[in-house]
Design an enzyme around this catalytic site. Structure first.
Site, short mmCIF file in Angstrom:
data_model
loop_
_atom_site.label_atom_id
_atom_site.label_comp_id
_atom_site.label_asym_id
_atom_site.label_seq_id
_atom_site.Cartn_x
_atom_site.Cartn_y
_atom_site.Cartn_z
N ASP A 1 0.88 -1.08 0.17
CA ASP A 1 -0.17 -0.06 -0.02
C ASP A 1 0.81 1.22 0.07
OD1 ASP A 1 -2.39 1.18 0.23
OD2 ASP A 1 -2.37 1.42 2.13
N CYS B 1 -27.31 -9.18 -1.02
CA CYS B 1 -26.98 -8.38 0.12
C CYS B 1 -26.40 -7.00 0.10
CB CYS B 1 -25.79 -8.92 1.18
SG CYS B 1 -25.32 -8.23 2.74
N CYS C 1 -18.52 -0.43 7.09
CA CYS C 1 -18.84 -1.50 5.97
C CYS C 1 -18.32 -2.67 6.16
CB CYS C 1 -18.35 -0.73 4.62
SG CYS C 1 -16.71 -0.91 4.22
#
Length: 313
Positions: free
Chosen positions: A132, A191, A244
């Protein structure tokens, strides 16, 4: 070089010994399928003020433009799901990934150790570890490696481990026998829990996150003033956001990590609401000395605290 099956086994055994959850070996190719999505996302300005996202797109789409002679990419996962969370339910909340030592250092060290093992035991080569911190489309590579699928919240979700995982890559200039991964099918189905739960409505479409609305972007990446239109919507988040992921059913199977360096800092978890808001710089430096929270800095954290303090109960 030894036979291919044995080589793959040796590398994956070493990865497991290093505490990595999963490991896959792939040839380096261009991620052509990602190009249109990336270009459209950038064209719509969804990267906000992260100008670096708009640079080096050629490198993002093809690691051979990032590392000369790149032939092999090894993709790994590291679990960071904590054994416990913050104790004061009224305290400002930070993302679980920031509870311990900065993951950039932890995972990169493991990848460098894996590289040294390959160089000494498998084949003479050069390599670079990425966590990252360079223009690498990590989730795309992890998906291609068969380590999971991309959920509606745009996170990689592993069937076995959920989504509380760091992704890292090791790129080599030697060709190592590749896996034949099977792409993991989309298990999100109908979902929409992550979309429904996002308090700022940052998930603007299936697998499309507008960073400008994302609490993680606002509290970490954004420099300067936070978006006043989002005041009162952060749900007490002060560095990053896990909402989330917390609501995702696939994270019900998340197991606690046992990596010593990312085990939660007890002092951090015990901070009360009052201690957060009265925190002085010496305490910040002490508690967050090796933490990813250093990325936003003391002034950035105080900015975030003022924002949630003035806009929320």
């Amino acid at each position: 070089m030894q036979n291919s099956r044995h080589i793959s086994k040796l590398i994956k055994e070493k990865a497991k010994l290093l505490g990595l959850l999963d490991c896959a070996i792939l040839p380096v190719n261009s991620l052509d399928e990602e190009q249109s999505f990336l270009e459209n996302w950038l064209a719509d300005g969804m990267h906000g003020k992260m100008d670096y996202m708009a640079r080096n797109t050629g490198m993002r789409l093809d690691p051979r433009n990032l590392f000369d002679g790149a032939k092999t990419i090894i993709v790994v996962l590291l679990n960071y799901y904590p054994s416990e969370t913050q104790s004061d339910i009224n305290a400002p909340v930070i993302s679980k990934y920031a509870y311990g030592t900065d993951y950039h250092f932890v995972l990169k060290d493991k990848l460098k150790t894996l590289l040294q093992f390959i160089q000494e035991e498998i084949v003479k080569c050069n390599g670079r570890a990425f966590v990252d911190s360079a223009p690498v489309l990590e989730r795309a590579w992890a998906k291609l490696a068969g380590l999971g699928w991309i959920g509606k919240n745009s996170n990689l979700i592993s069937v076995e481990h959920g989504s509380f995982c760091f992704i890292g890559e090791l790129v080599l200039d030697a060709e190592i026998p590749f896996d034949k991964p099977k792409l993991v099918s989309d298990h999100c189905g109908k979902c929409t829990r992550c979309i429904d739960a996002c308090p700022t409505k940052a998930i603007v479409a299936n697998r499309v996150v507008d960073a400008r609305l994302c609490i993680s972007y606002q509290t970490i990446e954004l420099k300067g003033d936070l978006d006043e239109n989002l005041k009162g919507k952060f749900e007490n988040r002060v560095f990053g956001c896990d909402i989330c992921q917390d609501v995702c059913p696939w994270n019900l199977k998340s197991s606690e990590n046992d990596e010593p360096q990312i085990i939660p800092d007890k002092r951090l978890l015990k901070l009360t609401k009052e201690e957060w808001f009265s925190m002085e710089k010496p305490l910040f430096n002490e508690i967050f000395k090796n933490s990813a929270v250093k990325r936003t800095g003391y002034e950035g954290l105080k900015r975030n605290l003022r924002f949630i303090g003035s806009g929320e109960n």
